[in-house]
Structures are given as structure tokens and as C-alpha cells.
Write a protein that holds these residues in place. Structure first.
Motif, PDB file in Angstrom:
ATOM      1  N   GLU A  85     -71.559  29.712  -1.182  1.00 12.97           N
ATOM      2  CA  GLU A  85     -71.871  29.182  -2.513  1.00 12.97           C
ATOM      3  C   GLU A  85     -70.966  29.811  -3.577  1.00 12.97           C
ATOM      4  N   GLN A  86     -70.774  31.127  -3.479  1.00 12.43           N
ATOM      5  CA  GLN A  86     -69.927  31.816  -4.453  1.00 12.43           C
ATOM      6  C   GLN A  86     -68.482  31.346  -4.361  1.00 12.43           C
ATOM      7  N   ASP A  87     -67.983  31.167  -3.141  1.00 12.60           N
ATOM      8  CA  ASP A  87     -66.609  30.677  -2.955  1.00 12.60           C
ATOM      9  C   ASP A  87     -66.465  29.265  -3.505  1.00 12.60           C
ATOM     10  N   SER A  88     -67.512  28.444  -3.302  1.00 14.50           N
ATOM     11  CA  SER A  88     -67.485  27.071  -3.798  1.00 14.50           C
ATOM     12  C   SER A  88     -67.402  27.050  -5.324  1.00 14.50           C
ATOM     13  N   ILE A  89     -68.164  27.939  -5.975  1.00 12.78           N
ATOM     14  CA  ILE A  89     -68.149  28.025  -7.441  1.00 12.78           C
ATOM     15  C   ILE A  89     -66.784  28.482  -7.939  1.00 12.78           C
ATOM     16  N   LYS A  90     -66.220  29.496  -7.289  1.00 14.05           N
ATOM     17  CA  LYS A  90     -64.921  30.034  -7.703  1.00 14.05           C
ATOM     18  C   LYS A  90     -63.807  29.003  -7.546  1.00 14.05           C
ATOM     19  N   ASN A  91     -63.901  28.170  -6.507  1.00 12.80           N
ATOM     20  CA  ASN A  91     -62.853  27.183  -6.231  1.00 12.80           C
ATOM     21  C   ASN A  91     -63.081  25.854  -6.943  1.00 12.80           C
ATOM     22  N   ASP A  92     -64.221  25.727  -7.608  1.00 10.39           N
ATOM     23  CA  ASP A  92     -64.545  24.488  -8.306  1.00 10.39           C
ATOM     24  C   ASP A  92     -63.653  24.332  -9.544  1.00 10.39           C
ATOM     25  N   LYS A  93     -62.960  23.240  -9.617  1.00  7.91           N
ATOM     26  CA  LYS A  93     -62.040  22.982 -10.733  1.00  7.91           C
ATOM     27  C   LYS A  93     -62.702  22.194 -11.871  1.00  7.91           C
ATOM     28  N   THR A  94     -63.983  21.871 -11.702  1.00  6.24           N
ATOM     29  CA  THR A  94     -64.698  21.163 -12.760  1.00  6.24           C
ATOM     30  C   THR A  94     -64.807  22.052 -13.992  1.00  6.24           C
ATOM     31  N   ARG A  95     -64.681  21.471 -15.166  1.00  6.40           N
ATOM     32  CA  ARG A  95     -64.783  22.249 -16.403  1.00  6.40           C
ATOM     33  C   ARG A  95     -66.143  22.935 -16.498  1.00  6.40           C
ATOM     34  N   ILE A  96     -66.140  24.165 -16.966  1.00  7.31           N
ATOM     35  CA  ILE A  96     -67.350  24.968 -17.071  1.00  7.31           C
ATOM     36  C   ILE A  96     -68.089  24.599 -18.350  1.00  7.31           C
ATOM     37  N   LEU A  97     -69.332  24.129 -18.208  1.00  5.68           N
ATOM     38  CA  LEU A  97     -70.113  23.687 -19.361  1.00  5.68           C
ATOM     39  C   LEU A  97     -70.756  24.885 -20.058  1.00  5.68           C
ATOM     40  N   ILE A  98     -70.393  25.086 -21.316  1.00  6.26           N
ATOM     41  CA  ILE A  98     -70.920  26.184 -22.130  1.00  6.26           C
ATOM     42  C   ILE A  98     -71.677  25.610 -23.326  1.00  6.26           C
ATOM     43  N   GLY A  99     -72.903  26.074 -23.541  1.00  8.05           N
ATOM     44  CA  GLY A  99     -73.648  25.700 -24.729  1.00  8.05           C
ATOM     45  C   GLY A  99     -73.266  26.608 -25.894  1.00  8.05           C
ATOM     46  N   VAL A 100     -72.912  26.028 -27.018  1.00  8.89           N
ATOM     47  CA  VAL A 100     -72.423  26.805 -28.160  1.00  8.89           C
ATOM     48  C   VAL A 100     -73.395  26.699 -29.336  1.00  8.89           C
ATOM     49  N   TYR A 101     -73.769  27.845 -29.884  1.00  9.16           N
ATOM     50  CA  TYR A 101     -74.495  27.874 -31.154  1.00  9.16           C
ATOM     51  C   TYR A 101     -73.435  27.746 -32.250  1.00  9.16           C
ATOM     52  N   ASP A 102     -73.329  26.555 -32.827  1.00 10.73           N
ATOM     53  CA  ASP A 102     -72.191  26.286 -33.699  1.00 10.73           C
ATOM     54  C   ASP A 102     -72.383  26.755 -35.144  1.00 10.73           C
ATOM     55  N   ASP A 103     -73.558  27.330 -35.475  1.00  9.84           N
ATOM     56  CA  ASP A 103     -73.745  27.921 -36.800  1.00  9.84           C
ATOM     57  C   ASP A 103     -73.037  29.277 -36.841  1.00  9.84           C
ATOM     58  N   VAL A 104     -71.995  29.375 -37.660  1.00  6.39           N
ATOM     59  CA  VAL A 104     -71.257  30.632 -37.782  1.00  6.39           C
ATOM     60  C   VAL A 104     -71.831  31.391 -38.973  1.00  6.39           C
ATOM     61  N   LYS A 105     -72.679  32.381 -38.687  1.00  6.88           N
ATOM     62  CA  LYS A 105     -73.433  33.074 -39.723  1.00  6.88           C
ATOM     63  C   LYS A 105     -72.879  34.470 -39.972  1.00  6.88           C
ATOM     64  N   LYS A 106     -73.532  35.173 -40.902  1.00  8.59           N
ATOM     65  CA  LYS A 106     -73.130  36.536 -41.220  1.00  8.59           C
ATOM     66  C   LYS A 106     -73.463  37.482 -40.064  1.00  8.59           C
ATOM     67  N   ILE A 107     -72.808  38.620 -40.054  1.00  9.36           N
ATOM     68  CA  ILE A 107     -73.151  39.686 -39.121  1.00  9.36           C
ATOM     69  C   ILE A 107     -74.484  40.282 -39.555  1.00  9.36           C
ATOM     70  N   SER A 108     -75.382  40.508 -38.607  1.00 11.08           N
ATOM     71  CA  SER A 108     -76.728  40.996 -38.932  1.00 11.08           C
ATOM     72  C   SER A 108     -76.679  42.448 -39.399  1.00 11.08           C
ATOM     73  N   ILE A 176     -72.879  30.719 -25.913  1.00 12.51           N
ATOM     74  CA  ILE A 176     -72.007  31.576 -26.721  1.00 12.51           C
ATOM     75  C   ILE A 176     -72.364  31.401 -28.200  1.00 12.51           C
ATOM     76  N   GLY A 177     -72.343  32.499 -28.949  1.00 13.46           N
ATOM     77  CA  GLY A 177     -72.509  32.443 -30.396  1.00 13.46           C
ATOM     78  C   GLY A 177     -71.605  33.478 -31.047  1.00 13.46           C
ATOM     79  N   ILE A 178     -71.059  33.154 -32.211  1.00 15.63           N
ATOM     80  CA  ILE A 178     -70.190  34.099 -32.922  1.00 15.63           C
ATOM     81  C   ILE A 178     -70.595  34.161 -34.395  1.00 15.63           C
ATOM     82  N   THR A 179     -70.179  35.234 -35.072  1.00 21.38           N
ATOM     83  CA  THR A 179     -70.467  35.386 -36.497  1.00 21.38           C
ATOM     84  C   THR A 179     -69.195  35.212 -37.313  1.00 21.38           C
ATOM     85  N   ARG A 180     -69.377  35.304 -38.617  1.00 16.57           N
ATOM     86  CA  ARG A 180     -68.235  35.263 -39.517  1.00 16.57           C
ATOM     87  C   ARG A 180     -67.421  36.549 -39.384  1.00 16.57           C
ATOM     88  N   ILE A 181     -66.202  36.509 -39.881  1.00 14.09           N
ATOM     89  CA  ILE A 181     -65.263  37.623 -39.720  1.00 14.09           C
ATOM     90  C   ILE A 181     -65.158  38.418 -41.013  1.00 14.09           C
TER      91      ILE A 181
END
Length: 229
Positions: A85-108, A176-181
């Protein structure tokens, strides 16, 4: 009287153009920050993302309670399946689906405390406006990326309900989520916070990321892990 009226109008005009200038400067600053995030986002994701398909450890040997010995036959069969299973995942060329929190907010505030412990902030100019202002990360700019398929996390059920054992569904492998710079005064270096999760409410990590402009290109200079769950 005419002289006083003229001076008054002149002051009003100066104030008006001064406000307009500040608004333009603010827009330019925001656009600059957006451009930097666009340039560095893929490197950040590639450095910290979590893939729930590869998070679970290999199976452990089972004990046959009748003989008090390891069940090597069953264990080796499970281990072989796991490795395939691990080898199959590593060799899989399908794009990796990532959920993104698109609100770019202040650093807490908590992350700000961590920054102070890790970094000398005297070189950085803290922009108070970033405590209230936020913006949306435009994911369409990455739609042709060959490795990742970024989708707004709001399209999916709450990540706390994601099954870590599910390796074949159409759910994201993580988020994935990121803050402002916060930039230094010359805008050649910056600090932001980012977090990554594999869903299920059982695994996640937080980071402080220092970025630098090297020969006109923004790159990650240092990644500091701040928390793990």
C-alpha cells in the motif's frame, strides 16, 4: 475672508490627497504581500503538508496467547500488505488533494509569543493593520500545479470527521493554513505561521516560517515547529 476660505479649501484638499495616498500605499502593501505568498505557497506546502495515507505506522507483531509466541505468519502477511500500500501511494502520480483554509489571517497572540522567543523582532516592522485585515488566498493560480490539487476546505465535511484509515476516498489527504506575513523594514525577509493536519482531529503540526528574498526570488530560510498533536 476670501484668503481664509482659500486656506481652508487648500487644507481640505491636502487632507483628501493625503488620505488617498495612504489608501494607495495600503493597497500596494497588500498586493506586495499577496505576491509574496503566491511565490512561496507551494514551497511551504511541499515542506510541511501531512498525508493521512502514510501517517499510520506499520503493523506490530501479534502474540499467540496459546503458545505465547509471535504470530509470524499473520504478521508477515499484514506487513507485506502494508508495504504494498505504501509503495502504491509513493508511486501514484495522481495529484495530491489538499484542503486549504483560504482565509489568510493575522498571527495569533500565542504564535507572536513563540516568535519573540525564537527570533529577534527588532529587525521586523509589526504592522498593526494585520490584526484586523485579512484576505482570501486565490487558489485558482495553482490550478495547473502537477503535484497538488488545492481545494477550499469548506467543500468537504469538517476535518474532525475524516477517517484516517480511509486511503481511497475523494477526501483531501490533509489540510493547510497560513497567516499574514510580518516583513522587515527593507522587505527582504518575513515571518509567517502555518499549520498542517491530516484530519480526524488526531494529527496536526504548527510552524513558524522565515522567508527571505534571495536574488529576487522568495525562498524558505528556516522552519521552526511550534506544536504537534
Amino acid at each position: 475672508m476670501k484668503s481664509s476660505t482659500g486656506i481652508f479649501i487648500f487644507i481640505i484638499l491636502l487632507s483628501f490627497f493625503g488620505c488617498k495616498k495612504k489608501e494607495i500605499e495600503k493597497v500596494d502593501e497588500l498586493q506586495f504581500e499577496k505576491n509574496v505568498i503566491s511565490n512561496i505557497f507551494l514551497e511551504i506546502v511541499d515542506s510541511i503538508y501531512m498525508d493521512r495515507r502514510v501517517m499510520l505506522p506499520p503493523p506490530s507483531p501479534r502474540i499467540d496467547f496459546k503458545t505465547n509466541k509471535e504470530d509470524t505468519i499473520g504478521y508477515h502477511a499484514e506487513l507485506k500488505k502494508y508495504n504494498l500500500e505504501q509503495d502504491s501511494i509513493k508511486n501514484d502520480k495522481t495529484r495530491i488533494l489538499i484542503g486549504v483554509y483560504d482565509d489568510v489571517k493575522k498571527i495569533s497572540p500565542q504564535e507572536t509569543e513563540m516568535i519573540i522567543k525564537e527570533i529577534n523582532l527588532s529587525k521586523y516592522s509589526y504592522d498593526i493593520s494585520k490584526e484586523t485585515d485579512e484576505f482570501k488566498l486565490d487558489l485558482t493560480q495553482f490550478k495547473n500545479n502537477k503535484k497538488f490539487d488545492f481545494q477550499n476546505v469548506d467543500k468537504f465535511p469538517n476535518e474532525k470527521h475524516w477517517d484516517l484509515n480511509d486511503k481511497k476516498s475523494l477526501m483531501p489527504v490533509g489540510t493547510i493554513g497560513i497567516t499574514r506575513i510580518q516583513f522587515n523594514k527593507t522587505k527582504t525577509s518575513g515571518i509567517l505561521s502555518a499549520d498542517a493536519s491530516c484530519g480526524g482531529g488526531k494529527c496536526g503540526r504548527g510552524f513558524l516560517i522565515i522567508i527571505k528574498n534571495k536574488s529576487g526570488k522568495w525562498k524558505i530560510a528556516k522552519i521552526i515547529q511550534t506544536w504537534i498533536s
